[in-house]
Design a protein around this motif. Structure first.
Motif, PDB file in Angstrom:
ATOM      1  N   ASN A   1      60.756 131.729   9.920  1.00 31.64           N
ATOM      2  CA  ASN A   1      61.266 132.773   9.037  1.00 31.64           C
ATOM      3  C   ASN A   1      60.837 132.482   7.599  1.00 31.64           C
ATOM      4  O   ASN A   1      61.164 131.431   7.048  1.00 31.64           O
ATOM      5  N   PRO A   2      60.096 133.381   6.964  1.00 32.99           N
ATOM      6  CA  PRO A   2      59.645 133.099   5.583  1.00 32.99           C
ATOM      7  C   PRO A   2      60.770 133.179   4.560  1.00 32.99           C
ATOM      8  O   PRO A   2      60.612 132.693   3.445  1.00 32.99           O
ATOM      9  N   SER A   3      61.897 133.768   4.917  1.00 32.18           N
ATOM     10  CA  SER A   3      63.014 133.920   3.974  1.00 32.18           C
ATOM     11  C   SER A   3      64.168 133.028   4.418  1.00 32.18           C
ATOM     12  O   SER A   3      65.171 133.500   4.971  1.00 32.18           O
ATOM     13  N   THR A   4      64.030 131.738   4.188  1.00 30.79           N
ATOM     14  CA  THR A   4      65.058 130.794   4.635  1.00 30.79           C
ATOM     15  C   THR A   4      66.143 130.561   3.591  1.00 30.79           C
ATOM     16  O   THR A   4      67.091 129.819   3.852  1.00 30.79           O
ATOM     17  N   GLN A   5      66.021 131.158   2.414  1.00 29.36           N
ATOM     18  CA  GLN A   5      67.020 130.944   1.376  1.00 29.36           C
ATOM     19  C   GLN A   5      68.219 131.874   1.507  1.00 29.36           C
ATOM     20  O   GLN A   5      69.240 131.649   0.852  1.00 29.36           O
ATOM     21  N   ASN A   6      68.100 132.903   2.333  1.00 26.56           N
ATOM     22  CA  ASN A   6      69.229 133.813   2.541  1.00 26.56           C
ATOM     23  C   ASN A   6      69.134 134.370   3.960  1.00 26.56           C
ATOM     24  O   ASN A   6      68.645 135.471   4.184  1.00 26.56           O
ATOM     25  N   LEU A   7      69.604 133.602   4.916  1.00 25.30           N
ATOM     26  CA  LEU A   7      69.493 133.975   6.326  1.00 25.30           C
ATOM     27  C   LEU A   7      70.472 135.090   6.670  1.00 25.30           C
ATOM     28  O   LEU A   7      71.525 135.249   6.040  1.00 25.30           O
ATOM     29  N   SER A   8      70.111 135.845   7.708  1.00 29.44           N
ATOM     30  CA  SER A   8      70.988 136.935   8.147  1.00 29.44           C
ATOM     31  C   SER A   8      72.227 136.403   8.848  1.00 29.44           C
ATOM     32  O   SER A   8      73.268 137.049   8.857  1.00 29.44           O
ATOM     33  N   ARG A   9      72.113 135.242   9.482  1.00 24.05           N
ATOM     34  CA  ARG A   9      73.249 134.602  10.144  1.00 24.05           C
ATOM     35  C   ARG A   9      73.314 133.141   9.725  1.00 24.05           C
ATOM     36  O   ARG A   9      72.313 132.541   9.378  1.00 24.05           O
ATOM     37  N   HIS A  10      74.511 132.574   9.781  1.00 24.53           N
ATOM     38  CA  HIS A  10      74.670 131.163   9.478  1.00 24.53           C
ATOM     39  C   HIS A  10      74.060 130.304  10.595  1.00 24.53           C
ATOM     40  O   HIS A  10      74.062 130.689  11.765  1.00 24.53           O
ATOM     41  N   VAL A  11      73.572 129.153  10.200  1.00 25.29           N
ATOM     42  CA  VAL A  11      73.017 128.173  11.132  1.00 25.29           C
ATOM     43  C   VAL A  11      73.991 127.001  11.206  1.00 25.29           C
ATOM     44  O   VAL A  11      74.445 126.494  10.180  1.00 25.29           O
ATOM     45  N   ASN A  12      74.304 126.560  12.418  1.00 22.74           N
ATOM     46  CA  ASN A  12      75.236 125.452  12.617  1.00 22.74           C
ATOM     47  C   ASN A  12      74.465 124.173  12.927  1.00 22.74           C
ATOM     48  O   ASN A  12      73.618 124.148  13.824  1.00 22.74           O
ATOM     49  N   ILE A  13      74.779 123.120  12.191  1.00 20.29           N
ATOM     50  CA  ILE A  13      74.138 121.822  12.369  1.00 20.29           C
ATOM     51  C   ILE A  13      75.232 120.785  12.571  1.00 20.29           C
ATOM     52  O   ILE A  13      76.113 120.623  11.717  1.00 20.29           O
ATOM     53  N   THR A  14      75.191 120.083  13.695  1.00 26.18           N
ATOM     54  CA  THR A  14      76.155 119.031  13.990  1.00 26.18           C
ATOM     55  C   THR A  14      75.507 117.684  13.716  1.00 26.18           C
ATOM     56  O   THR A  14      74.468 117.362  14.293  1.00 26.18           O
ATOM     57  N   LEU A  15      76.114 116.900  12.827  1.00 20.88           N
ATOM     58  CA  LEU A  15      75.561 115.617  12.397  1.00 20.88           C
ATOM     59  C   LEU A  15      76.483 114.482  12.828  1.00 20.88           C
ATOM     60  O   LEU A  15      77.713 114.566  12.653  1.00 20.88           O
ATOM     61  N   ARG A  16      75.893 113.450  13.388  1.00 22.47           N
ATOM     62  CA  ARG A  16      76.665 112.271  13.801  1.00 22.47           C
ATOM     63  C   ARG A  16      76.810 111.317  12.617  1.00 22.47           C
ATOM     64  O   ARG A  16      75.868 111.086  11.877  1.00 22.47           O
ATOM     65  N   HIS A  17      78.015 110.755  12.461  1.00 17.77           N
ATOM     66  CA  HIS A  17      78.271 109.831  11.366  1.00 17.77           C
ATOM     67  C   HIS A  17      77.602 108.486  11.625  1.00 17.77           C
ATOM     68  O   HIS A  17      77.455 108.045  12.770  1.00 17.77           O
ATOM     69  N   LEU A  18      77.216 107.827  10.548  1.00 12.97           N
ATOM     70  CA  LEU A  18      76.669 106.474  10.670  1.00 12.97           C
ATOM     71  C   LEU A  18      77.734 105.484  11.113  1.00 12.97           C
ATOM     72  O   LEU A  18      77.446 104.540  11.853  1.00 12.97           O
ATOM     73  N   GLN A  19      78.957 105.702  10.661  1.00 19.79           N
ATOM     74  CA  GLN A  19      80.091 104.879  11.068  1.00 19.79           C
ATOM     75  C   GLN A  19      81.257 105.794  11.424  1.00 19.79           C
ATOM     76  O   GLN A  19      81.414 106.864  10.846  1.00 19.79           O
ATOM     77  N   ASP A  20      82.059 105.355  12.377  1.00 18.78           N
ATOM     78  CA  ASP A  20      83.213 106.143  12.804  1.00 18.78           C
ATOM     79  C   ASP A  20      84.380 105.865  11.859  1.00 18.78           C
ATOM     80  O   ASP A  20      84.917 104.758  11.819  1.00 18.78           O
ATOM     81  N   ASN A  21      84.734 106.891  11.078  1.00 17.31           N
ATOM     82  CA  ASN A  21      85.845 106.774  10.130  1.00 17.31           C
ATOM     83  C   ASN A  21      86.697 108.029  10.217  1.00 17.31           C
ATOM     84  O   ASN A  21      86.184 109.140  10.040  1.00 17.31           O
TER      85      ASN A  21
END
Length: 733
Positions: free
Chosen positions: A366-386
């Motif tokens: 998509n050439p227009s990534t600064q204002n997407l039509s829908r939100h994108v979900n990203i799940t990130l794992r923590h370096l440490q469990d806190n």
């Protein structure tokens, strides 16, 4: 069956003497006449057949599209017919541009892609001129910079220079931006391996953009991807990236390279894992934009979006791409640049930040990534469990174009001890930041620090005055103590006034540099004290050190270390939380010399104690001198332990200190001056005698002033003077 019944009945009648005329097989009698029997009234023929009646008999015939199956016995008495496979039994029943499909009793010819059924001939297809149809419909089949050329069953898009369809001939021509791989105007001296990546990608881009090359020099997409990550590994494996600008440059080049390589990958899904990266790339090709969900995952992150978001709402390029790239060790290089993070105060307290996940890049076509039509979900794992608590929280952030972390357009959807789900309206490189708030007892720590440092500063002033004006203790060791106290006094004063003044940045860096210099000065003068004790025990004559050498070492060595550190990494002075040295390597320009000094002093003290023990056991020891040196050694060792122990807790506090460690560091730091005053002044008999003499003089002066206001009676004056003289004499004794 009725026919045979009639024959049996006729035979019975003949037996009874009432016999009618006998008819042939296939006929029946009515009275004295014989008539034909229609055998087709009964199902005498098998499946997929037609029954035909004849005089005295019948026959069976297969339906069109079927043939006799002799495997079932006598065909005329119940045989079956099987389907004829015209697609294999017939010859050229459909044309070469059509596909033959057998049907029960028939067949069907279906035109291949790019052909349509000819109206004049069944089973034959004629080529479709896609270019002409597109012109008639006013459609842009190959893009603005593409020329459509019809072929049998298909068409080609011939792209102009600077445009490409990535080898997919029925794909719209897309513009290439080969200048993004030139590196002009953006030097990267610390990223030596990046030049190789830029050269490789630019060469491949130029080969794609020039139709005259006819495919020469265009490398395979999978080969290019492997070389890209090999080059990235060569850049990241030596250690952290030096500056934020270099990090931004590296991230941008890798993202641009994936955009160039992705459409040329052979498979729809490609996974690549190296020591420094973990990537998954998904590509969809076709004449219409793809739809449906996208789920990309690796050990550190997961991406959830859809193909509509990945392709965008603009002109369809003939393909859509989505990529998830995780950097395994980049977080140490970006554990800074938190200046733009605002609005995260809690109860009036500004947090400090640190990276709490791997750095992840998301790339789509998509050439227009600064204002997407829908939100994108990203799940990130923590370096440490806190677990989340009042002292910390997790924040979703992205690396912006200015080389700093920002939270605009991203927010935390949910979080637990191990993962944080971020939802974003734009795409970039992402990470989870852990916001650390000051300990619960912030007010108590501030009170202890201010009171303790005030006491320490007063005691250090007393020490400085004592070492400066007490002539009975003047010497090399006193000079060392004097300048040690001066360095400690200035360091504590700066610590009290400026350790938390992080704004402006320039002022904070100056405070950090001054603290670095004067605390190093304290330890340097402490080293000189160890050297002096060693010389007092080992050397019999000329054990003192010339003042010039003392000043050059005590003030010159710390200055040299600070100047070199400031030249190598000036941005390391000052952090978001304290005006002190950053933890990304510069802190060792302080802890390194301190550890070296402590180790040297330990060696000097061991040798000193050993030689003292030898002298005490000698035949004619100078006990008074040895006792004095022993006392000096004990106070020096105690002083080293106090200062060294303080910075042990300081090392933990400036990283991930607990409340207990913070209080221990604060108390030790606050009481350094008081402890130095206790050890070097109050516990010294010579100094106590000087204090007693000074106090006696003060008291005598006060009494004399009092006597001036008393009565002028001569006798009375004489008696008072006599008593005063007696008192003065007692004081002198």
């Amino acid at each position: 069956m009725e026919y045979w019944k009639e024959l049996l009945l006729l035979g019975l009648l003949c037996t009874l003497g009432e016999c009618f005329p006998e008819c042939d097989l296939g006929y029946r009698s009515e009275g004295r006449d014989c008539f034909d029997v229609d055998e087709c009234m009964e199902p005498l023929c098998g499946n997929n057949t037609l029954c035909f009646n004849t005089n005295g008999s019948f026959y069976c015939q297969c339906l069109p599209g079927y043939k006799e199956n002799n495997g079932y016995g006598d065909f005329a008495l119940g045989g079956h017919c099987q389907d004829i496979n015209e697609c294999t039994d017939g010859e050229n029943i459909c044309s070469h541009s059509a596909n033959c499909s057998n049907r029960i009793g028939s067949y069907e010819c279906t035109c291949q892609f790019g052909y349509s059924a000819a109206a004049s001939s069944q089973g034959h297809c004629q080529d479709i001129d896609e270019c002409k149809e597109a012109d008639d419909k006013k459609e842009d089949l190959c893009g603005v910079k593409g020329t459509c050329q019809n072929t049998n069953g298909s068409y080609w898009c011939m792209c102009s220079k600077g445009f490409t369809n990535y080898g997919n001939q029925r794909t719209t021509c897309s513009e290439l931006h080969c200048d993004s791989f030139s590196g002009d105007g953006r030097p990267t001296p610390s990223l030596g391996g990046l030049a190789d990546i830029l050269f490789m990608m630019r060469k491949s881009c130029l080969a794609l953009s020039d139709p005259s090359t006819a495919g020469e020099g265009i490398a395979d997409g999978d080969v290019l991807l492997k070389k890209l990550f090999k080059g990235t590994e060569a850049i990241l494996s030596p250690g952290p990236v030096a500056s934020s600008e270099d990090v931004s440059r590296l991230l941008g080049v890798v993202e641009d390279a994936i955009m160039l390589i992705g459409p040329r990958l052979k498979d729809g899904r490609t996974k690549t894992v190296t020591n420094e990266t973990d990537a998954e790339i998904a590509v969809q090709r076709g004449t219409t934009p793809p739809i449906g969900p996208i789920h990309l995952t690796n050990a550190n992150a997961t991406l959830d979006t859809d193909w509509t978001t990945a392709a965008g709402m603009g002109a369809y390029q003939g393909f859509a791409l989505a990529a998830l790239l995780s950097y395994k060790n980049l977080e140490s290089s970006v554990n800074r640049s938190f200046e733009k993070l605002t609005g995260h105060e809690k109860d009036g307290v500004n947090p400090s930040f640190q990276i709490s996940s791997r750095v992840v890049s998301v790339v789509v076509s998509n050439p227009s990534t600064q204002n997407l039509s829908r939100h994108v979900n990203i799940t990130l794992r923590h370096l440490q469990d806190n677990e989340e608590s009042a002292q910390l929280s997790y924040i979703c952030a992205y690396w912006n174009e200015n080389g700093a972390w920002s939270t605009d357009g991203c927010y935390q959807l949910c979080s637990n001890a191990t993962h944080t789900v971020c939802t974003c309206k734009h795409l970039s490189s992402f990470a989870v930041l852990m916001a650390l708030y000051d300990m619960e007892h912030t007010f108590g720590l501030q009170v202890v620090t201010k009171i303790g440092l005030a006491v320490s500063l007063v005691c250090l002033v007393l020490c400085i005055l004592t070492f400066k004006f007490c002539r009975s203790i003047h010497g090399t060791r006193t000079t060392i103590h004097l300048h040690l106290c001066i360095c400690l006094f200035v360091a504590d004063l700066i610590f009290l006034a400026g350790i938390s003044q992080t704004k402006p940045v320039g002022g904070c860096r100056f405070v950090a540099a001054m603290l670095h210099y004067f605390f190093l000065g304290v330890f340097t003068w402490m080293l000189l004290e160890g050297v002096q004790l060693y010389r007092m025990v080992v050397l019999v004559f000329n054990a003192s050190i010339r003042p010039l050498y003392l000043f050059l070492t005590g003030y010159g060595a710390p200055l040299l270390i600070v100047v070199i550190s400031a030249i190598i990494r000036p941005e390391g002075y000052g952090t978001d939380k304290y005006c002190w040295l950053s933890q990304d390597g510069l802190i060792w320009s302080f802890y390194g010399p301190v550890c070296f000094i402590i180790i040297l002093n330990v060696i000097f003290f061991i040798v000193t104690v050993w030689r003292l023990a030898e002298k005490f056991t000698s035949l004619n020891p100078d006990l008074s001198k040895l006792h004095k040196i022993r006392a000096f050694t004990v106070t020096a060792i105690a002083q080293m332990c106090i200062l060294g122990l303080m910075w042990v807790f300081g090392a933990f506090l400036f990283q991930e200190g607990t409340t207990v460690e913070a209080y221990i560091f604060t108390i030790l730091n606050s009481l350094q001056g008081a402890l130095v005053f206790l050890m070097h002044c109050l516990l010294s008999k010579q100094v106590r005698d000087e204090y007693a003499h000074f106090l006696s003089c003060v008291c005598t002066t006060q009494k004399k002033r009092y006597s001036d206001f008393s009565t002028t009676n001569p006798s009375s004056s004489q008696s008072q003077g006599s008593r005063s003289g007696q008192h003065t004499g007692e004081s002198q004794i």
